[in-house]
Structure formats: structure tokens, C-alpha cells
Design a protein around this motif. Structure first.
Motif: not given
Length: 245
Positions: A173-182, A144-151, A158-163
Motif C-alpha cells: 500500500v502507498i498512501i500519497d498525501y503530496g509534498l511533506r511538511k518539512y 510498527l518498525f521501518g525507516s525512510s522510503a529511499n535507497l 518528500f514526494r511519492v514520485e521521488d521514491i
């Protein structure tokens, strides 16, 4: 709200990526955008408007990292101390085994977009969801390869709604667990080449990682200029030749 079902969410996400789809899911260092196919990775690359020098990272667990990256005893120990003893997320870069079963599963074009100068970047120890989906990747031998979910150039989300919509619209598929730890770091994972000790990105927990390497190994990493002066934290892009100043 009921409890998170990380195992079920990770399995569903993995199956979508394995079948060629695209996923956005949570790791401790932000939301990431991943696929398990050449077509999916190309679609992500184009949607993110990435430059040709940009490279994907492999998400994997420590068992895979130990098997796949080629490091001397000291280099590997540094990664172990940071991720296992201090339990910090990390993006280690190193030469990799081309004969590893995971690497043999990668399309040549996808491999070229995910490696640079014979080295491979990884994301390890990045939280419970990351641990579960990378376990599936290892057990079923599907990378599995990829990068940060941003332009490109807009910063880690750090929030799905900001993507941005350009990215969420292509995700299967989008898994939304809210604000991320760091989230307080406003950057993604710290990237270090553990063969050369070149810092590629000053990211999450960089100050702690610097302190660990100083105290345990007498290695002095360059100071962070601050997120305001260097929002991405990059000192060198992974895909570009390393410049020694």
C-alpha cells in the motif's frame, strides 16, 4: 479532490502491516516505509540496500514513548518540551523496557535489527497520519518498525514520485498525501540520545531543537555543518558505537 480520510487510510495501512505487508505512507518528515513483521522488515532492508549497521526505528505516539523508553525526569521532560510544548517532530533514542508488551511481540531477529546497545530509536509527533496509525499500534499492541522510503544514501523523499521503483514495487500500500511538511530541510527527523545527549542525526527542526535545549536546559548541541556539507545530517550511525571526540 475530496478531503483526506486519515482514519480510514491509517486503518487500511495498519491492517496491511499487521498482516505482514509493507506500507509507504506520509509523515511530516518525509515518506516512510514500514512493516509489522520480520519478513516485511527484511524485505525492506534488502530493497533499500542497507548496511548491516543500519537500524529500524519504532513509530509510536507519546503515550507509548513514555511507557517504553527508560529516562530520568529531566531527559523525559526534554522530549515533552520539544514535542508537546513546541509541537516539533523528534527521534528520541534511549534505553527501553524489554518487558513492555510491544517488545514482547517482536521477533528476536527483527528486534536485533531495530535496537543497538540496549537502546531503541523512535519517531514521535510526526503529523496527523503518524498520530492515527501509532494510536492503532498502541491500542492493538502491534509494533510498527521501518525507516525512510529511499535507497540508502539517496536522501529522504518528500514526494511519492521521488521514491525509487525498487521500493514502490514491493509496497502493498502507498498512501500519497503530496509534498511533506518539512521538505525544506532535505533531511529526516533529528535523532538524539536523551541519556547521553549525543546527536545521532541533525535533521528536521534541528536549529529549533538546539535553541530549545539551550534556553530551557543550558545544553549546547553541536552546530549543523549545513545540508550541503553533510546531506544526511548523521554525526553517528544509530547502530554504531558512539565515539566521543
Amino acid at each position: 479532490m475530496s478531503r483526506l480520510d486519515i482514519k480510514a487510510d491509517a486503518r487500511r495501512t495498519f491492517e496491511i502491516c499487521k498482516s505482514g505487508g509493507i506500507a509507504i505512507f506520509p509523515v511530516d518528515v518525509g515518506y516512510t516505509m514500514i512493516s509489522g513483521s520480520r519478513e516485511g522488515l527484511k524485505k525492506i532492508f534488502n530493497a533499500k540496500q542497507r548496511g548491516g549497521h543500519k537500524r529500524n526505528a519504532l513509530i509510536c505516539d507519546m503515550e507509548t514513548q513514555r511507557e517504553l523508553q527508560v529516562l530520568d525526569k529531566r531527559g523525559q521532560e526534554m522530549i515533552e518540551v520539544i514535542t508537546q510544548d513546541y509541537n516539533l517532530p523528534l527521534g528520541p533514542i534511549a534505553t527501553y523496557r524489554t518487558d513492555h508488551p510491544l517488545m514482547k511481540k517482536i521477533d528476536p531477529n527483527a528486534l536485533a535489527a531495530s535496537t543497538a546497545g540496549g537502546t531503541l530509536a523512535m519517531l514521535v509527533n510526526a503529523g496527523p497520519f503518524h498520530a492515527e496509525i501509532t494510536k492503532l499500534s498502541r491500542e492493538e499492541v502491534h509494533p510498527l518498525f521501518g525507516s525512510s522510503a529511499n535507497l540508502t544514501g539517496t536522501g529522504t523523499k518528500f514526494r511519492v514520485e521521488d521514491i525509487q521503483d525498487e521500493l514502490t514495487s514491493i509496497a502493498d500500500v502507498i498512501i500519497d498525501y503530496g509534498l511533506r511538511k518539512y521538505h525544506m530541510y532535505r533531511r529526516s527527523a533529528t535523532l538524539i540520545n536523551f541519556e547521553t545527549m549525543q546527536v545521532v542525526r541533525m535533521g528536521v527542526c534541528y536549529e529549533q531543537i538546539s535553541d530549545i535545549l539551550r534556553r530551557h536546559y543550558k545544553i549546547e548541541l553541536p552546530p549543523d555543518q549545513s545540508v550541503d556539507l553533510n546531506p544526511s545530517g548523521h554525526t553517528n550511525e544509530f547502530g554504531l558505537p558512539i565515539v566521543n571526540n
